[in-house]
Design an enzyme around this catalytic site. Structure first.
Site, short mmCIF file in Angstrom:
data_model
loop_
_atom_site.label_atom_id
_atom_site.label_comp_id
_atom_site.label_asym_id
_atom_site.label_seq_id
_atom_site.Cartn_x
_atom_site.Cartn_y
_atom_site.Cartn_z
N ASP A 189 0.86 -1.20 0.00
CA ASP A 189 0.00 0.00 0.00
C ASP A 189 0.89 1.23 0.00
O ASP A 189 2.12 1.12 -0.06
CB ASP A 189 -0.98 -0.02 1.20
CG ASP A 189 -2.31 0.67 0.87
OD1 ASP A 189 -2.28 1.89 0.60
OD2 ASP A 189 -3.36 0.01 0.88
N HIS B 221 -12.34 -0.79 -8.39
CA HIS B 221 -13.53 0.05 -8.59
C HIS B 221 -13.26 1.53 -8.29
O HIS B 221 -14.06 2.38 -8.65
CB HIS B 221 -14.75 -0.48 -7.81
CG HIS B 221 -14.68 -0.26 -6.32
ND1 HIS B 221 -15.80 -0.28 -5.52
CD2 HIS B 221 -13.64 -0.02 -5.49
CE1 HIS B 221 -15.43 -0.07 -4.28
NE2 HIS B 221 -14.14 0.08 -4.23
C1 LIG Z 1 -10.86 0.98 -0.78
S1 LIG Z 1 -9.31 0.65 -0.08
C2 LIG Z 1 -9.30 -1.12 -0.05
C3 LIG Z 1 -8.35 -1.65 0.96
C4 LIG Z 1 -8.33 -3.16 1.16
N1 LIG Z 1 -7.92 -3.86 -0.05
C5 LIG Z 1 -9.69 -3.64 1.64
O1 LIG Z 1 -10.26 -4.55 1.04
O2 LIG Z 1 -10.17 -3.11 2.66
C6 LIG Z 1 -8.18 1.02 -1.42
C7 LIG Z 1 -6.72 0.94 -0.99
O3 LIG Z 1 -5.88 1.28 -2.11
C8 LIG Z 1 -4.78 2.00 -1.62
N2 LIG Z 1 -4.15 2.76 -2.72
C9 LIG Z 1 -4.64 3.84 -3.37
N3 LIG Z 1 -3.79 4.24 -4.33
C10 LIG Z 1 -2.73 3.37 -4.28
C11 LIG Z 1 -1.52 3.24 -5.04
N4 LIG Z 1 -1.24 4.08 -6.04
N5 LIG Z 1 -0.69 2.24 -4.73
C12 LIG Z 1 -0.98 1.38 -3.71
N6 LIG Z 1 -2.10 1.45 -2.96
C13 LIG Z 1 -2.97 2.43 -3.25
C14 LIG Z 1 -5.40 2.89 -0.56
O4 LIG Z 1 -4.43 3.41 0.32
C15 LIG Z 1 -6.38 1.91 0.12
O5 LIG Z 1 -5.77 1.22 1.19
#
Ligand SMILES: C[S@@+](CC[C@H](N)C(=O)[O-])C[C@H]1O[C@@H](n2cnc3c(N)ncnc32)[C@H](O)[C@@H]1O
Length: 423
Positions: A283, A324
């Protein structure tokens, strides 16, 4: 004999399904649904009963709309948007926790607790009471209901409501302006969120600059993952995780990468089920810095931007509630970034909603999915996808990605898309 009218038909469905539910609850010694504060925040029903409850919900919603007629029905829905206004104040000022369960309070006591004028409290609470959040059993005496107790005590529910109030909801009325200003945009910086927050940053960049919101956001994610119909067990139970793992005698163990895995609660749960597998939760730096890094020695936390090349060679890459948030263009970028690390047969598991075909589920259920679609649009210019959309975005990235299964397990809103790399 004249055929039954639609409203009579709906009334019969309501009668029939209510009887099924009533008899089940009585037979199990469970309480009958009530707004009494002792009624539980969530009642789990077996699958067959959930179907009866869903049919009852759909029929009563349609009946109400029909008997109100078009204008009153639409106007009623507009007035319901104020649910959020009073609830937002209640959560921001912690009013649901201003007096203990099984006691009562007064407007004056709530005013003293929150440091707000009594007249403000009275207007807010009296509106909330129309939505059965609090009750006023005698004039000026405020009691809890099952709804106010749920706000007060259900884990991370208040965080989630506050996140909607502060971050997600303000963009709702701005979608019309955003699509007028940037028609058809796939840019994450040309959204209703940008207009509402008056920022040029993307949602994620903006959040990174507001670390005070991070815990609330993580709390809301945790609430949403435990909400009925969204529990992680639907993912854990419905994928054959062990099948694709390289046996320990060949590589030491199989590896699963949890891409955008936040604080790793899926990997930590999976690690319990797969005793020799290794996990890498990736992340952004701000998220990884707060992750529970010592929770399990087989679960490693790693900073990785998934828009850049993947370096961990693994058997499975999991994207849960990640894609999404991204437009088709960026989903293709995220999937392409895996390619340098992919070995033939590697699996990609996507855990996101799959929008149903027309008429497959009732409008109340479909509205929940389409609400999420609009939220993704407002915040990210992204979307929820139907089966064809998923196939197009995955297989359109590279023809060596093959979608082998697209399904939504019974009982949940969130689907599973299994993909194999045929490189
Ligand atoms: C909606 S959350 C889902 C988190 C987890 N997979 C869950 O099921 O609860 C989306 C995740 O994507 C991460 N994220 C957003 N942009 C990112 C990037 N460029 N690289 C890595 N992680 C990223 C956010 O920090 C967040 O933790």
């Amino acid at each position: 004999m004249a055929s039954k009218t639609r409203i009579a038909e709906l009334a019969s469905i309501i009668q029939e399904k209510t009887t099924i539910l009533d008899e089940y609850l009585a037979a199990q010694g469970l309480p009958s649904p009530s707004f009494d504060e002792s009624y539980p925040a969530i009642v789990q029903l077996p699958d067959g009963l959930m179907a009866a409850r869903d049919a009852l919900t759909e029929a009563s919603d349609e009946l109400r709309s029909l008997v109100m007629g078009p204008v009153s029905s639409i106007y009623y829905e507009i007035t319901k948007s104020s649910f959020f206004t009073s609830l937002g104040v209640i959560v921001k000022f912690n009013l649901a926790n201003s007096f203990p369960a099984n006691t009562t309070t007064t407007f004056a006591q709530m005013a003293a607790f929150s440091n707000l004028p009594e007249s403000t409290i009275q207007r807010i609470v009296r509106h909330a009471i129309t939505n059965r959040v609090f009750a006023e059993p005698t004039k000026g005496t405020i009691a809890h209901t099952s709804m106010s107790r749920a706000v007060a005590s259900f884990p991370h529910f208040a965080d989630t409501i506050d996140l909607f109030r502060d971050t997600l909801w303000p963009s709702a009325p701005r979608l019309a302006d955003a699509i007028e200003r940037w028609p058809g945009s796939e840019e994450p910086t040309e959204t209703a969120f940008n207009l509402a927050a008056n920022t040029d940053l993307s949602f994620w960049e903006y959040k990174a600059k507001h670390p005070e919101q991070a815990n609330r956001f993580a709390g809301a994610m945790s609430f949403l993952s435990n909400k009925p119909g969204r529990e992680k067990e639907y993912l854990l139970d419905n994928v054959d995780w062990a099948a694709g793992l390289t046996p320990p005698e060949i590589t030491g163990s199989g590896t699963i990468v949890d891409v955008g895995g936040s604080h790793g609660f899926i990997s930590l749960a999976l690690a319990e089920r797969l005793p020799s597998a290794k996990f890498v939760v990736q992340d952004l730096p701000r998220v990884i810095s707060r992750a529970p890094k010592d929770a399990n020695p087989r679960v490693e936390f790693q900073v990785h931007d998934f828009l850049t090349d993947q370096h961990v060679v693994a058997d499975v890459y999991l994207f849960r509630q990640v894609l999404h948030d991204w437009t088709d263009k960026n989903c293709r970028k995220i999937l392409s970034a895996l390619i340098p690390a992919l070995k033939p047969g590697a699996r990609i598991i996507i855990n996101d909603s799959i929008l149903p075909g027309v008429g497959v589920v009732g409008p109340v259920k479909e509205a929940i999915l389409r609400h999420s679609d609009l939220t993704m649009w407002r915040c990210f210019n992204a979307k929820e996808r139907d089966e064809d959309d998923w196939r197009a975005v995955v297989e359109g990235t590279d023809r060596r990605f093959e979608v082998i299964r697209v399904f939504t397990p019974p009982g949940t809103y969130i689907g599973i898309i299994e993909v194999v790399w045929r490189g």
